[in-house]
Design an enzyme around this catalytic site. Structure first.
Site, PDB file in Angstrom:
ATOM      1  N   GLU A 232      35.207  43.958  55.063  1.00 30.04           N
ATOM      2  CA  GLU A 232      36.256  43.710  54.072  1.00 30.04           C
ATOM      3  C   GLU A 232      35.683  43.825  52.672  1.00 30.04           C
ATOM      4  O   GLU A 232      34.647  43.241  52.363  1.00 30.04           O
ATOM      5  CB  GLU A 232      36.824  42.305  54.286  1.00 30.04           C
ATOM      6  CG  GLU A 232      37.828  41.876  53.227  1.00 30.04           C
ATOM      7  CD  GLU A 232      38.349  40.451  53.452  1.00 30.04           C
ATOM      8  OE1 GLU A 232      38.102  39.882  54.527  1.00 30.04           O
ATOM      9  OE2 GLU A 232      38.985  39.926  52.532  1.00 30.04           O
ATOM     10  N   ASP A 234      36.868  42.947  49.051  1.00 31.75           N
ATOM     11  CA  ASP A 234      37.883  42.340  48.187  1.00 31.75           C
ATOM     12  C   ASP A 234      37.734  42.900  46.785  1.00 31.75           C
ATOM     13  O   ASP A 234      36.806  42.558  46.057  1.00 31.75           O
ATOM     14  CB  ASP A 234      37.713  40.820  48.167  1.00 31.75           C
ATOM     15  CG  ASP A 234      37.999  40.202  49.518  1.00 31.75           C
ATOM     16  OD1 ASP A 234      38.756  40.819  50.287  1.00 31.75           O
ATOM     17  OD2 ASP A 234      37.465  39.124  49.800  1.00 31.75           O
ATOM     18  N   GLU A 237      40.836  39.238  44.016  1.00 34.79           N
ATOM     19  CA  GLU A 237      41.468  38.003  44.456  1.00 34.79           C
ATOM     20  C   GLU A 237      41.673  37.218  43.189  1.00 34.79           C
ATOM     21  O   GLU A 237      40.706  36.889  42.492  1.00 34.79           O
ATOM     22  CB  GLU A 237      40.576  37.228  45.408  1.00 34.79           C
ATOM     23  CG  GLU A 237      40.398  37.959  46.713  1.00 34.79           C
ATOM     24  CD  GLU A 237      39.808  37.035  47.736  1.00 34.79           C
ATOM     25  OE1 GLU A 237      40.574  36.453  48.516  1.00 34.79           O
ATOM     26  OE2 GLU A 237      38.584  36.886  47.755  1.00 34.79           O
ATOM     27  N   HIS A 248      32.356  41.804  51.741  1.00 37.12           N
ATOM     28  CA  HIS A 248      32.039  40.969  52.918  1.00 37.12           C
ATOM     29  C   HIS A 248      31.654  41.893  54.072  1.00 37.12           C
ATOM     30  O   HIS A 248      32.538  42.375  54.798  1.00 37.12           O
ATOM     31  CB  HIS A 248      33.274  40.207  53.392  1.00 37.12           C
ATOM     32  CG  HIS A 248      33.818  39.153  52.505  1.00 37.12           C
ATOM     33  ND1 HIS A 248      33.521  37.820  52.665  1.00 37.12           N
ATOM     34  CD2 HIS A 248      34.686  39.209  51.481  1.00 37.12           C
ATOM     35  CE1 HIS A 248      34.189  37.101  51.765  1.00 37.12           C
ATOM     36  NE2 HIS A 248      34.904  37.923  51.034  1.00 37.12           N
TER      37      HIS A 248
END
Ligand SMILES: *[C@@H]1O[C@H](CO)[C@@H](O)[C@H](O)[C@H]1NC(C)=O
Length: 512
Positions: A232, A234, A237, A248
């Site tokens: 993942e 990101d 956020e 991640h």
């Protein structure tokens, strides 16, 4: 994405979930055009761009009638005595995007409303994926590319998260890999992320009914014994107070169904196949408390353009990922990411690199699960293979979003605990849903392409003119991918050998 597993709040009167396809509501994906850009050729609009709602939010019922397969917190034991029978009995249906879920598109702008009151009760939060056909997710291969979008976070208060990120899902939602999955990407199946979420009702074409436990705080959520894991990235956020970008990595390639300790359980947070913490760059947490927020350098009261560059070791897609850079554009200003201001860390850091991550984990005393799960190179596998773009709005039943916008752990004064100015007592979904049901986030003007091709000092509005190469001047040399020119810039204008200074726009030149 910190504790996302248990928190996709779905408070939806009489909802259920399934894996066949129902026909009571026609599935019509809202069109969301996006652009692909090259340095030489400008930007081309993908007019077939469209979004699809994740299957977890959808009404699912027995395939031959209106009976729910899942209601409130419980599976229907008749329709769903076990995972496979449930999958063969239950159908996932089409979505009324705007009336049921508060999802609307205008031009190239997608708005996700937080709480939508509808005829079935109310819907909380949503998650959609970008597609370029009716049946396939768009796969983004981001190495040596940049990803750019505009975002308006002005209506996202403390405790909320408007998230834009990439997950290494399968392009067809897993339909060809799992024959019991008849719904595929068209109905938003196949989700995975680095939290290995166990609140997903359907994984690998089967119901997650085994060991299903209702959530203690979310009246319509629960978790089964399986989770669904994958790399993942990101990109974003954020709310109006804080923002973070965070890779991640996982030790698995592609979507993987986990069980037991593989899933990063609360008691064995770091024994799973993915890195639940990631290596985050939150400007406030990294010591610049005046950079992002209402009235700050990046003013969250207004729309902004967010650029994320995936720099490779050799400037081609053959190289390895070595750096993830952030640039903002707002009001005609190109603004470089804030620098780190943390004791024990170099103040030159302003991006995510292996060194930044190592030093940050040390300075903050955090477990370096990022390195343990492969670090930047681990993330690179997803970036190279292709990932699916997810856009969401959510609140946090697990940690009240304090890890993003407040102090966390709440009583800590240690370096790294302060992440934003929100109160440590805030962010409880019950309060946020009651007090800010009309919160929303708007993402627009999505672009992907060559480094420097997706933005200019006017934001990401135009295609930008093709960059021109200038001759390096003598003097101190800037590192490759560092800034080497632009209005208001006073640093070195020469580049280290092997790179040259390229004018990306009036405000920003980069050593490439
Ligand atoms: C469960 O499903 C069966 C049919 O499969 C149905 O007769 C029954 O009413 C359902 N129960 C609930 C609580 O919805």
């Amino acid at each position: 994405m910190f504790p996302k597993s248990a928190l996709l709040a779905l408070a939806f009167g009489a909802t259920a979930y399934g894996q066949l396809v129902g026909t009571y509501q026609t599935e019509t994906h809202p069109r969301l055009p996006f652009q692909r850009c090259t340095t030489g050729g400008g930007c081309t609009t993908v007019s077939q761009g469209q979004v699809v709602l994740d299957s977890n939010w959808r009404w699912t019922h027995v395939s031959n009638g209106y009976t729910n397969c899942y209601t409130g917190n419980a599976w229907n034991a008749t329709a769903c005595p076990n995972a496979r029978t449930c999958a063969s009995n239950c159908a996932v249906d089409g979505a009324d995007y705007s009336a049921t879920y508060g999802i609307t598109v205008s031009g190239n702008a997608l708005t996700l409303k937080f709480v939508t009151t509808n005829t079935n009760g109310k819907n909380v939060g949503s998650r959609v994926y970008l597609m370029s056909s009716d049946t396939q997710y768009e796969m983004f291969k981001l190495l040596n590319q940049e990803f750019t979008f505009d975002v308006d976070v002005s209506n996202l208060p403390c405790g909320l998260n408007g998230a834009l990120y990439f997950s290494e899902m399968e392009a067809d939602g897993g339909m060809s890999r799992f024959s019991s999955n008849r719904a595929g990407a068209k109905y938003g199946t196949g989700y995975c992320d680095s939290q290995c979420p166990k609140d997903i009702k359907w994984i690998n074409g089967e119901a997650n009914v085994e060991g299903w436990q209702p959530s203690e705080t979310d009246p319509n959520g629960g978790s089964g014994s399986f989770g669904t894991c994958c790399n993942e990235m990101d990109i974003w956020e954020a709310n109006s107070i804080s923002t973070a970008y965070t890779p991640h990595p996982c030790t698995v390639t592609g979507q993987y169904r986990c069980s037991g300790a593989e899933c990063n359980t609360p008691t064995e947070r770091y024994n799973g196949v993915c890195d639940p913490d990631g290596c985050d760059f939150n400007s406030y947490r990294m010591g610049n408390t005046e950079f992002y927020g209402p009235g700050k350098v990046i003013d969250t009261a207004k729309k902004m353009t967010v650029v994320t560059q995936f720099i490779s070791t050799d400037g081609t897609t053959n190289g390895q990922l070595k750096e993830i850079r952030r640039i903002y554009v707002q009001d005609g200003r190109v603004v470089q990411n804030s620098k780190v201001n943390i004791p024990g860390m170099s103040s030159d850091y302003d991006s995510i690199t292996e060194d930044f991550c190592r030093d940050q984990k040390t300075a903050f005393g955090d477990t370096n699960s990022f390195a343990a799960k492969g670090g930047i190179n681990g993330m690179a596998s997803g970036i190279k293979n292709g990932m699916v773009l997810a856009l969401s709005i959510w609140d946090d039943h697990h940690a009240h979003m304090l890890w993003l916008d407040s102090t966390y752990p709440v009583d800590s004064t240690a370096p790294g605990a302060a992440r934003g100015t929100c109160p440590t007592t805030g962010g409880d979904p019950e309060d946020v849903e009651a007090n800010h049901p009309d919160a929303s986030v708007t993402y627009s003007n999505i672009k992907v392409g060559d480094i420097g091709s997706t933005f200019s000092s006017t934001g990401s509005g135009g295609g930008g003119s093709p960059p021109t190469t200038t001759t390096s001047a003598p003097g101190a040399a800037q590192t490759k991918w560092g800034q080497c020119g632009g209005q208001g810039y006073s640093g070195p204008t020469a580049c280290v050998s092997g790179s040259t200074c390229v004018v990306l726009n009036d405000w920003y030149s980069q050593c490439q």
